[in-house]
Design an enzyme around this catalytic site. Structure first.
Site, mmCIF file in Angstrom:
data_model
loop_
_atom_site.group_PDB
_atom_site.id
_atom_site.type_symbol
_atom_site.label_atom_id
_atom_site.label_comp_id
_atom_site.label_asym_id
_atom_site.label_seq_id
_atom_site.Cartn_x
_atom_site.Cartn_y
_atom_site.Cartn_z
ATOM 1 N N ASP A 146 0.813 -1.214 0.000
ATOM 2 C CA ASP A 146 0.000 0.000 0.000
ATOM 3 C C ASP A 146 0.848 1.267 0.000
ATOM 4 O O ASP A 146 2.075 1.211 0.171
ATOM 5 C CB ASP A 146 -0.962 -0.002 1.205
ATOM 6 C CG ASP A 146 -0.272 -0.377 2.528
ATOM 7 O OD1 ASP A 146 0.968 -0.453 2.563
ATOM 8 O OD2 ASP A 146 -0.985 -0.583 3.519
ATOM 9 N N ASP A 204 -6.630 -1.917 14.256
ATOM 10 C CA ASP A 204 -8.053 -2.176 14.008
ATOM 11 C C ASP A 204 -8.259 -3.482 13.228
ATOM 12 O O ASP A 204 -9.338 -3.741 12.708
ATOM 13 C CB ASP A 204 -8.690 -1.001 13.250
ATOM 14 C CG ASP A 204 -8.041 -0.758 11.883
ATOM 15 O OD1 ASP A 204 -7.105 -1.513 11.510
ATOM 16 O OD2 ASP A 204 -8.456 0.181 11.182
ATOM 17 N N HIS A 227 -6.676 -4.385 10.481
ATOM 18 C CA HIS A 227 -6.535 -4.312 9.018
ATOM 19 C C HIS A 227 -5.297 -5.037 8.516
ATOM 20 O O HIS A 227 -4.294 -5.161 9.199
ATOM 21 C CB HIS A 227 -6.579 -2.863 8.513
ATOM 22 C CG HIS A 227 -5.404 -2.006 8.888
ATOM 23 N ND1 HIS A 227 -5.488 -0.646 9.006
ATOM 24 C CD2 HIS A 227 -4.109 -2.307 9.162
ATOM 25 C CE1 HIS A 227 -4.301 -0.158 9.322
ATOM 26 N NE2 HIS A 227 -3.444 -1.144 9.425
ATOM 27 N N GLU A 258 -9.414 -1.479 5.579
ATOM 28 C CA GLU A 258 -9.998 -1.074 6.853
ATOM 29 C C GLU A 258 -11.238 -1.920 7.162
ATOM 30 O O GLU A 258 -11.789 -2.566 6.261
ATOM 31 C CB GLU A 258 -10.354 0.410 6.789
ATOM 32 C CG GLU A 258 -9.157 1.326 6.552
ATOM 33 C CD GLU A 258 -8.237 1.469 7.767
ATOM 34 O OE1 GLU A 258 -7.962 0.460 8.455
ATOM 35 O OE2 GLU A 258 -7.784 2.585 8.020
HETATM 36 P P1 PGA Z 1 2.801 -1.314 12.461
HETATM 37 O O1 PGA Z 1 1.589 -1.286 11.415
HETATM 38 O O2 PGA Z 1 3.747 -2.355 11.983
HETATM 39 O O3 PGA Z 1 3.405 0.069 12.394
HETATM 40 O O4 PGA Z 1 2.200 -1.641 13.801
HETATM 41 C C1 PGA Z 1 1.013 -2.492 11.051
HETATM 42 C C2 PGA Z 1 -0.169 -2.242 10.137
HETATM 43 O O5 PGA Z 1 -0.813 -1.188 10.238
HETATM 44 O O6 PGA Z 1 -0.478 -3.140 9.330
#
Ligand code: PGA
Length: 260
Positions: free
Chosen positions: A67, A142, A144, A149
């Site tokens: 992404d 959350d 995701h 999302e």
């Molecule tokens: P993070 O993000 O590794 O910074 O915790 C993970 C994600 O949002 O998939």
């Protein structure tokens, strides 16, 4: 589904990097799906070490990132802490340290003028490369996967996605606050591979660390399959699945070690 519980963050990174390195050795022209965020940094550090000390050769790999924020792109003239693009993150944390060829790197283009057209092209490009061999994944607070999302279709493809308040809050705390960027100036949309796209990878390699993720990761692995926690789609993955957890992140699994 293989679940591996590791003692600390570094061990999680070494374990994930070992799986990726094994593929790069046996299939030098493999296709790797990469992720951004705090979680994979240790994995990338270990891949860089293996390149430097063991000559692990990335010259034939192709890469596809999950992404990118919409509206921003890598700007090498800015300091890294100001340039929050995922393209810059990959450049700084992995690509500039290994011998991957520039033309083999694919990251959704946050500056595209035709986002929908771009997303269709990205999907085609993954197919033309022969599909993703290993997709590295984290999980958001959350639940995701990439920027899929809560509420995203579990059959979704690469597309534009609005970010939820929780993701904006998490990203603000993790990155933007330190960079002195105002919350309202953060990107509110992203380009993301879909859950359907991710499920087509031949091997899903999910890594999770931190006590903060213990609840959500147990929901994803052991809870019901639901678009409220898009990472729960891991239960649908038809190929190989490996989940590497740092011990605190595994503490809420029902069968977790150390429990009676
Ligand atoms: P993070 O993000 O590794 O910074 O915790 C993970 C994600 O949002 O998939």
């Amino acid at each position: 589904m293989d679940i591996v519980i590791t003692g600390n963050y570094e061990e999680m990174g070494r374990s994930a990097a070992g799986i990726i390195a094994e593929l790069v050795r046996t299939k030098p022209a493999c296709v790797l799906g990469f992720a951004t965020g705090g979680t994979p940094v240790g994995t990338y550090r270990e891949l860089i070490r293996m390149h430097r000390e063991e000559g692990l050769d990335f010259s034939k790999i192709k890469t596809f990132n999950l992404d990118e924020y919409l509206g921003i792109g890598m700007d090498i003239s800015k300091p890294y802490e100001i340039d929050q693009s995922y393209a810059r993150f990959m450049h700084e944390e992995l690509f500039k340290h290994i011998n991957v060829r520039k033309e083999n790197i694919h990251i959704p283009d946050g500056l595209t003028k035709e986002p929908e057209e771009f997303c269709r092209w990205y999907e085609e490009e993954i197919k033309r490369a022969g599909g993703i061999d290993i997709q590295l994944l984290g999980i958001g607070g959350d639940g995701h996967w990439a920027f899929n999302e809560p509420g995203s279709s579990l059959a979704s493809r690469t597309r534009v996605q609005a970010l939820t308040k929780q993701t904006l809050d998490d990203n603000y705390e993790s990155f933007y606050r330190k960079a002195g960027i105002k919350r309202e100036d953060m990107p509110h949309f992203a380009l993301t591979m879909g859950i359907g796209t991710i499920l087509e990878s031949r091997h899903a390699l999910m890594i999770v660390n931190g006590i903060r993720k213990a609840g959500i990761v147990s929901e994803a692995i052991e809870g019901p399959l639901t678009s409220k926690v898009t990472a729960s789609a891991i239960q649908l993955h038809p190929g190989k699945v490996t989940i590497i957890l740092e011990k605190p992140a595994a503490s809420k699994l029902t069968w977790s070690i150390g429990k009676a």
